[in-house]
Motif scaffolding. Structure first.
Motif, short mmCIF file in Angstrom:
data_model
loop_
_atom_site.label_atom_id
_atom_site.label_comp_id
_atom_site.label_asym_id
_atom_site.label_seq_id
_atom_site.Cartn_x
_atom_site.Cartn_y
_atom_site.Cartn_z
N ALA A 20 46.16 27.90 52.45
CA ALA A 20 46.71 29.24 52.67
C ALA A 20 48.19 29.27 52.32
O ALA A 20 48.93 28.32 52.59
CB ALA A 20 46.52 29.63 54.12
N LEU A 21 48.59 30.35 51.70
CA LEU A 21 50.00 30.58 51.41
C LEU A 21 50.54 31.49 52.51
O LEU A 21 50.02 32.58 52.74
CB LEU A 21 50.15 31.26 50.05
CG LEU A 21 51.54 31.33 49.47
CD1 LEU A 21 52.08 29.92 49.17
CD2 LEU A 21 51.53 32.15 48.18
N PRO A 22 51.56 31.03 53.23
CA PRO A 22 52.03 31.83 54.37
C PRO A 22 52.76 33.10 53.93
O PRO A 22 53.38 33.13 52.86
CB PRO A 22 52.98 30.87 55.10
CG PRO A 22 53.39 29.86 54.10
CD PRO A 22 52.27 29.78 53.10
N TYR A 23 52.66 34.14 54.77
CA TYR A 23 53.43 35.35 54.52
C TYR A 23 54.91 34.98 54.49
O TYR A 23 55.36 34.13 55.23
CB TYR A 23 53.16 36.40 55.59
CG TYR A 23 51.78 37.00 55.47
CD1 TYR A 23 51.39 37.66 54.30
CD2 TYR A 23 50.87 36.93 56.50
CE1 TYR A 23 50.13 38.21 54.17
CE2 TYR A 23 49.61 37.49 56.39
CZ TYR A 23 49.25 38.13 55.22
OH TYR A 23 47.99 38.67 55.10
N GLY A 24 55.65 35.61 53.59
CA GLY A 24 57.07 35.33 53.45
C GLY A 24 57.38 34.26 52.41
O GLY A 24 58.53 34.07 52.04
N HIS A 25 56.37 33.55 51.93
CA HIS A 25 56.58 32.52 50.92
C HIS A 25 57.04 33.18 49.62
O HIS A 25 56.51 34.22 49.21
CB HIS A 25 55.28 31.75 50.69
CG HIS A 25 55.46 30.49 49.92
ND1 HIS A 25 55.64 30.48 48.55
CD2 HIS A 25 55.49 29.20 50.32
CE1 HIS A 25 55.77 29.23 48.14
NE2 HIS A 25 55.69 28.43 49.19
N PRO A 26 58.02 32.59 48.92
CA PRO A 26 58.52 33.22 47.69
C PRO A 26 57.48 33.34 46.58
O PRO A 26 57.60 34.20 45.71
CB PRO A 26 59.68 32.31 47.27
CG PRO A 26 59.54 31.06 48.05
CD PRO A 26 58.75 31.38 49.28
N ASP A 27 56.45 32.50 46.57
CA ASP A 27 55.42 32.58 45.52
C ASP A 27 54.37 33.66 45.80
O ASP A 27 53.50 33.90 44.96
CB ASP A 27 54.71 31.23 45.37
CG ASP A 27 55.62 30.17 44.78
OD1 ASP A 27 56.66 30.53 44.20
OD2 ASP A 27 55.28 28.98 44.91
N LEU A 28 54.47 34.33 46.93
CA LEU A 28 53.46 35.33 47.29
C LEU A 28 53.39 36.47 46.28
O LEU A 28 52.32 37.03 46.05
CB LEU A 28 53.76 35.86 48.69
CG LEU A 28 52.61 36.49 49.45
CD1 LEU A 28 51.43 35.54 49.56
CD2 LEU A 28 53.06 36.90 50.83
N ARG A 29 54.50 36.78 45.64
CA ARG A 29 54.50 37.87 44.67
C ARG A 29 53.69 37.54 43.42
O ARG A 29 53.35 38.42 42.63
CB ARG A 29 55.92 38.27 44.31
CG ARG A 29 56.68 37.20 43.59
CD ARG A 29 58.15 37.58 43.45
NE ARG A 29 58.83 36.55 42.70
CZ ARG A 29 59.56 36.79 41.64
NH1 ARG A 29 59.74 38.02 41.21
NH2 ARG A 29 60.14 35.80 41.01
N TRP A 30 53.36 36.26 43.20
CA TRP A 30 52.56 35.81 42.06
C TRP A 30 51.17 35.41 42.49
O TRP A 30 50.50 34.61 41.85
CB TRP A 30 53.23 34.62 41.36
CG TRP A 30 54.55 34.98 40.79
CD1 TRP A 30 55.78 34.68 41.30
CD2 TRP A 30 54.77 35.72 39.60
NE1 TRP A 30 56.76 35.19 40.49
CE2 TRP A 30 56.16 35.84 39.43
CE3 TRP A 30 53.93 36.31 38.65
CZ2 TRP A 30 56.73 36.52 38.37
CZ3 TRP A 30 54.51 36.98 37.58
CH2 TRP A 30 55.88 37.08 37.45
N PHE A 31 50.71 35.97 43.56
CA PHE A 31 49.46 35.53 44.20
C PHE A 31 48.51 36.70 44.34
O PHE A 31 48.90 37.77 44.83
CB PHE A 31 49.83 34.98 45.59
CG PHE A 31 48.88 33.96 46.13
CD1 PHE A 31 48.90 32.66 45.66
CD2 PHE A 31 48.00 34.29 47.14
CE1 PHE A 31 48.04 31.70 46.17
CE2 PHE A 31 47.14 33.34 47.65
CZ PHE A 31 47.16 32.06 47.17
#
Length: 129
Positions: free
Chosen positions: A95-106
């Motif tokens: 899981a990629l946590p909320y707030g992670h900088p890579d979330l915008r590419w997910f």
């Protein structure tokens, strides 16, 4: 998942005892400090039905009765720009946590909750609906 609704009937999964989450018999490790799940909760009325009918649970789920289960992040597919344009990167079940900088590419496919203040019980420990 976002509103903690039962994955069977879509009514609230909250009970006066907590929120019921089911995990496959070999999937969750309650002894670990962090327990995360992408499986929506179940209401008291459908906990036994879900355990019996879902092949993933194999009729013998790990039952978590959680007092707290905040949203943690998402599971999905990461993307990146390359010379050929936007490309999917091989995904993992992490899981990629909320707030992670890579979330915008997910591209998210499932929400994940972190179980806190929970008790591991059996289906027999659940009160009657």
């Amino acid at each position: 998942m976002q509103q903690l609704r039962c994955q069977v009937c879509a009514h609230s999964a909250r009970t006066r005892h907590g929120i019921i989450f089911l995990a496959g018999p070999d999937e969750a490790r309650p002894q670990e400090a962090v327990v995360r799940t992408a499986q929506p909760p179940v209401c008291l009325r459908h906990a036994r039905t879900a355990a019996e009918q879902c092949p993933h649970l194999d009729g013998r789920p790990t039952v978590f009765l959680a007092q707290s289960a905040p949203l943690y992040g998402v599971i999905g597919t990461p993307y990146q720009y390359s010379d050929d344009g936007l490309q999917a990167i091989s995904a993992t079940d992490e899981a990629l946590p909320y707030g992670h900088p890579d979330l915008r590419w997910f591209l998210a496919s499932q929400m994940v909750r972190r179980l806190r203040a929970y008790t591991v019980i059996t289906l027999d420990d659940l009160p009657d609906p």
